[in-house]
Enzyme design. Structure first.
Site, mmCIF file in Angstrom:
data_model
loop_
_atom_site.group_PDB
_atom_site.id
_atom_site.type_symbol
_atom_site.label_atom_id
_atom_site.label_comp_id
_atom_site.label_asym_id
_atom_site.label_seq_id
_atom_site.Cartn_x
_atom_site.Cartn_y
_atom_site.Cartn_z
ATOM 1 N NE ARG A 149 -3.627 -2.129 2.615
ATOM 2 C CZ ARG A 149 -3.289 -3.156 3.380
ATOM 3 N NH1 ARG A 149 -2.180 -3.115 4.072
ATOM 4 N NH2 ARG A 149 -4.062 -4.207 3.476
ATOM 5 C CG ASP A 169 6.212 -7.002 -2.794
ATOM 6 O OD1 ASP A 169 6.013 -8.209 -2.517
ATOM 7 O OD2 ASP A 169 5.579 -6.075 -2.286
ATOM 8 C CB ALA A 229 9.161 -0.034 6.747
ATOM 9 C CG ASP A 254 9.493 7.873 10.862
ATOM 10 O OD1 ASP A 254 9.619 8.874 11.596
ATOM 11 O OD2 ASP A 254 8.424 7.239 10.764
ATOM 12 C CD GLU A 259 10.756 3.207 16.703
ATOM 13 O OE1 GLU A 259 9.603 3.541 17.056
ATOM 14 O OE2 GLU A 259 11.050 2.953 15.524
ATOM 15 C CG HIS A 278 7.540 5.350 14.742
ATOM 16 N ND1 HIS A 278 7.770 4.056 15.106
ATOM 17 C CD2 HIS A 278 6.520 5.282 13.833
ATOM 18 C CE1 HIS A 278 6.941 3.247 14.469
ATOM 19 N NE2 HIS A 278 6.170 3.974 13.680
ATOM 20 C CB ALA A 281 1.240 7.338 11.012
HETATM 21 P P1 NAD Z 1 1.575 -3.691 2.996
HETATM 22 O O1 NAD Z 1 1.325 -4.982 3.653
HETATM 23 O O2 NAD Z 1 0.508 -3.044 2.222
HETATM 24 O O3 NAD Z 1 2.840 -3.843 2.036
HETATM 25 C C1 NAD Z 1 4.004 -4.516 2.407
HETATM 26 C C2 NAD Z 1 4.590 -5.127 1.155
HETATM 27 O O4 NAD Z 1 5.842 -5.717 1.500
HETATM 28 C C3 NAD Z 1 3.716 -6.240 0.564
HETATM 29 O O5 NAD Z 1 3.427 -5.978 -0.800
HETATM 30 C C4 NAD Z 1 4.570 -7.486 0.713
HETATM 31 O O6 NAD Z 1 4.394 -8.374 -0.361
HETATM 32 C C5 NAD Z 1 5.970 -6.894 0.730
HETATM 33 N N1 NAD Z 1 6.973 -7.774 1.308
HETATM 34 C C6 NAD Z 1 6.842 -8.641 2.340
HETATM 35 N N2 NAD Z 1 8.014 -9.282 2.542
HETATM 36 C C7 NAD Z 1 8.889 -8.802 1.621
HETATM 37 C C8 NAD Z 1 10.257 -9.065 1.338
HETATM 38 N N3 NAD Z 1 10.942 -9.974 2.042
HETATM 39 N N4 NAD Z 1 10.843 -8.395 0.321
HETATM 40 C C9 NAD Z 1 10.144 -7.478 -0.395
HETATM 41 N N5 NAD Z 1 8.840 -7.198 -0.181
HETATM 42 C C10 NAD Z 1 8.215 -7.843 0.831
HETATM 43 O O7 NAD Z 1 2.128 -2.730 4.149
HETATM 44 P P2 NAD Z 1 2.074 -1.147 4.164
HETATM 45 O O8 NAD Z 1 0.773 -0.709 4.707
HETATM 46 O O9 NAD Z 1 2.521 -0.616 2.869
HETATM 47 O O10 NAD Z 1 3.164 -0.840 5.314
HETATM 48 C C11 NAD Z 1 4.524 -1.003 5.044
HETATM 49 C C12 NAD Z 1 5.352 -0.786 6.303
HETATM 50 O O11 NAD Z 1 5.214 0.548 6.777
HETATM 51 C C13 NAD Z 1 4.991 -1.672 7.485
HETATM 52 O O12 NAD Z 1 6.183 -2.103 8.103
HETATM 53 C C14 NAD Z 1 4.265 -0.735 8.435
HETATM 54 O O13 NAD Z 1 4.325 -1.160 9.771
HETATM 55 C C15 NAD Z 1 5.044 0.521 8.197
HETATM 56 N N6 NAD Z 1 4.398 1.770 8.604
HETATM 57 C C16 NAD Z 1 5.173 2.702 9.228
HETATM 58 C C17 NAD Z 1 4.624 3.911 9.580
HETATM 59 C C18 NAD Z 1 5.452 4.921 10.278
HETATM 60 O O14 NAD Z 1 4.918 5.673 11.080
HETATM 61 N N7 NAD Z 1 6.731 5.009 10.011
HETATM 62 C C19 NAD Z 1 3.286 4.180 9.291
HETATM 63 C C20 NAD Z 1 2.519 3.206 8.624
HETATM 64 C C21 NAD Z 1 3.102 2.010 8.283
HETATM 65 C C1 MLT Z 2 1.815 2.263 11.908
HETATM 66 O O1 MLT Z 2 2.210 1.097 11.919
HETATM 67 O O2 MLT Z 2 0.671 2.568 11.559
HETATM 68 C C2 MLT Z 2 2.788 3.325 12.259
HETATM 69 O O3 MLT Z 2 3.916 2.861 12.850
HETATM 70 C C3 MLT Z 2 2.225 4.562 12.796
HETATM 71 C C4 MLT Z 2 1.982 4.651 14.277
HETATM 72 O O4 MLT Z 2 1.049 4.065 14.754
HETATM 73 O O5 MLT Z 2 2.675 5.373 14.948
#
Ligand code: NAD
Ligand code: MLT
Length: 526
Positions: A149, A169, A229, A254, A259, A278, A281
């Site tokens: 996503r 991916d 991520a 980030d 943490e 972090h 979001a």
């Molecule tokens: P998602 O599940 O939609 O997408 C993750 C993708 O990674 C999938 O398409 C999956 O096939 C792929 N994947 C899994 N293992 C893999 C590998 N070994 N090599 C390559 N690709 C691989 O997830 P998302 O909603 O896009 O979220 C992605 C990341 O962002 C998550 O770790 C989530 O926790 C993190 N996140 C962080 C924040 C923040 O505040 N920094 C906010 C939201 C999400």
């Molecule tokens: C998440 O996984 O959605 C993010 O890490 C954002 C957060 O909740 O702080």
């Protein structure tokens, strides 16, 4: 129902919970683990963001908890296995903060390219240093690891900046990637070709330390790396070394292995590293979105039995629920019927779906079959979340297949159970809109309503057997409500299901079993 909100949640979410009427909401943030252990037994639902760590100890103490809602995506702060084993649904809100997080990754990339944080700190330090030389992102190659996503949104934004976007991916189809205008490559090729690398995978056992010393060695000299991520996908020690060795020209982080990040983390000493705490979001819009999403999901869970965005049980939307509800009921009855019929240690449950039903998501039906089956052995503690876990723990293999084969029925659910001693088949369907029927027991076609108390018996098809059983039930004061008979051929073998108004005592059952020409007799309660 009582719901505890243990992390800061936007007011819009709290309002939705309060307006739901019979849901009591309490907001208590900043609890220690001990305080949460003391509080949690009172609650049916728990809403968290990332600060609350829902460990196995907390789940152990959660006597009434049915659902944990994570306002956000990552559920790495929840012991999902422990929750599943206890039958607690764990939900997240996978859509609410994806634009915000993708924008943060792009902001980090541009900041890294133009050294904006360093220059900002310099000017605010009352200096006028104009040596912060950057690079353009135009025409550079961005390698995205994880084209889900957030990765997909990053890809489309990067294309708007005229970057060449490649991605790795293993779970994404070439078609989806080409619709996004992204070339899918092996990870090693991504490392070789990328000027910028942005990570967007979940943190799993496979992605922990996905990037370490060996991977940095494969990268283009001068690469810049962005991680919005999860900490620990990059090995921080290896990143430090790769920066010192001049492989990596800059890193934008980030998220960190630990943490809040330790002030002693050596990465914080490096000019090449820029960081945020972090904040991926952290926008008004995203926090509103996730609060509203989680609140609505929790309300729908308690009020309508809907399961949306669960990470440990298949999601059942309102639309799907209305279509499959009769099959969930049928499934539970087929499972329970089997469990009361079968003899010997169970090895395998095979579920085959045929006809129209295959156009729906059948996974929840399979789980309801396992739930109905296990309830006979384990009791009421089995639910849709922990049933697959309990089956696995007991060494029961569950195999689900679908076929478009046509039958006399529009849809048919066939359940075969294999034990050390025998293999038995029961098939069921729905008559009309929601009338469950058992239509087959082993090789015998029947048409029985699976409810209440039933005597199931098989006999050699000779005159007088059924009459004698009727007389015996009558003399033991057991009233017959209905009866169904199926046989393989005249004077062959037969199976009968007799619906009775009260349970059949063991003594009556023993007398039936002792009758001549009876093959087996069982009491089934559904
Ligand atoms: P998602 O599940 O939609 O997408 C993750 C993708 O990674 C999938 O398409 C999956 O096939 C792929 N994947 C899994 N293992 C893999 C590998 N070994 N090599 C390559 N690709 C691989 O997830 P998302 O909603 O896009 O979220 C992605 C990341 O962002 C998550 O770790 C989530 O926790 C993190 N996140 C962080 C924040 C923040 O505040 N920094 C906010 C939201 C999400
Ligand atoms: C998440 O996984 O959605 C993010 O890490 C954002 C957060 O909740 O702080």
């Amino acid at each position: 129902m009582k719901v505890l909100v243990s992390d800061r949640l936007s007011e819009q979410g709290i309002e939705i919970l309060k307006k739901a009427g019979d849901i009591g909401v309490e907001v208590k943030t900043g609890l220690t683990a001990e305080q949460l252990i003391a509080e949690i037994p009172k609650y049916d639902g728990l809403i968290i963001r990332s600060a609350t760590k829902v460990t196995a100890n907390i789940i152990e103490a959660a006597k009434n908890l049915k659902v944990i809602g994570r306002a956000g995506i990552g559920v790495d702060n929840v012991d999902v296995d422990a929750a599943s084993r206890k039958g607690i649904v764990v939900m997240n809100t996978p859509e609410g903060n994806i634009i915000t997080t993708a924008e943060h990754a792009i902001a980090m990339m541009l900041s890294l390219a133009r050294k904006i944080p360093q220059a900002n700190a310099s000017v605010k330090g009352k200096k006028w240093e104009r040596g912060f030389m950057g690079i353009e992102v135009y025409n550079k190659t961005l390698g995205i690891i994880g084209l889900g996503r957030i990765g997909s949104i990053v890809a489309s934004r990067a294309k708007g900046l005229s970057m060449n976007v490649i991605a790795s991916d293993p779970f994404i189809s070439k078609e989806r990637a080409s619709n996004l205008g992204v070339e899918v490559v092996e990870l090693s090729e991504l490392f070789r070709r990328s000027d910028f690398i942005s990570i967007h995978t979940p943190k799993t056992s496979e992605t922990t330390y996905l990037i370490g010393e060996k991977e940095f060695a494969m990268m283009k000299k001068g690469v810049r790396i962005i991680n919005c991520a999860r900490g620990g996908i990059i090995n921080e020690k290896a990143l430090y070394k790769a920066i010192k060795d001049k492989i990596v020209a800059g890193a934008a982080l980030d998220v960190f292995e630990k943490e809040p990040v330790s002030p002693d983390n050596p990465l914080l000493e490096l000019d090449e590293v820029i960081c945020t705490p972090h904040l991926g979001a952290s926008t008004d819009e995203a926090q509103e979105n996730v609060a509203i999403d989680v609140a609505e999901q929790i309300v729908d869970f308690f009020k309508k039995g809907q399961i949306r965005n669960a990470v440990n049980v298949p999601s059942i939307s309102a639309e799907l629920l209305s279509k499959i509800q009769p099959y969930l009921t049928l499934g539970e009855k087929l499972g329970s019927f089997h469990a009361q019929l079968i003899e010997g240690g169970v090895k395998e449950i095979m579920v085959k779906y045929s006809g129209d039903i295959v156009n729906l998501s059948v996974k929840p039906i399979t789980i309801s079959i396992i739930k109905g089956f296990l309830q006979i052995f384990v009791g009421e503690g089995v639910n849709m979340v922990n049933a697959p876990f309990i089956a696995k723990e007991r060494g029961i293999e569950v195999v689900e297949t679908t076929t478009s084969e046509l039958h006399d029925f529009a849809s048919l659910v066939s359940v075969t159970v294999k034990t050390e001693k025998e293999e038995r088949l029961i098939e069921g369907t729905i008559f009309g809109k929601n009338d469950p029927r058992i239509v087959r027991i082993d090789e015998y076609w029947v048409e029985a309503s699976p409810s209440g108390n039933m005597l199931l018996f098989s006999n050699i098809d000779t005159p007088g057997v059924i009459g004698k059983i009727g007389t015996m039930l009558g003399s033991d004061n057991i009233n017959i409500a209905g009866m169904q008979l199926g046989r393989n051929k005249p004077r062959g073998n037969a199976v009968s299901i007799v619906n009775v108004d009260s349970p059949i005592p063991d003594e009556t059952l023993s007398k039936i079993r002792a009758m001549s020409n009876i093959i087996y007799a069982k009491m089934i309660r559904l």
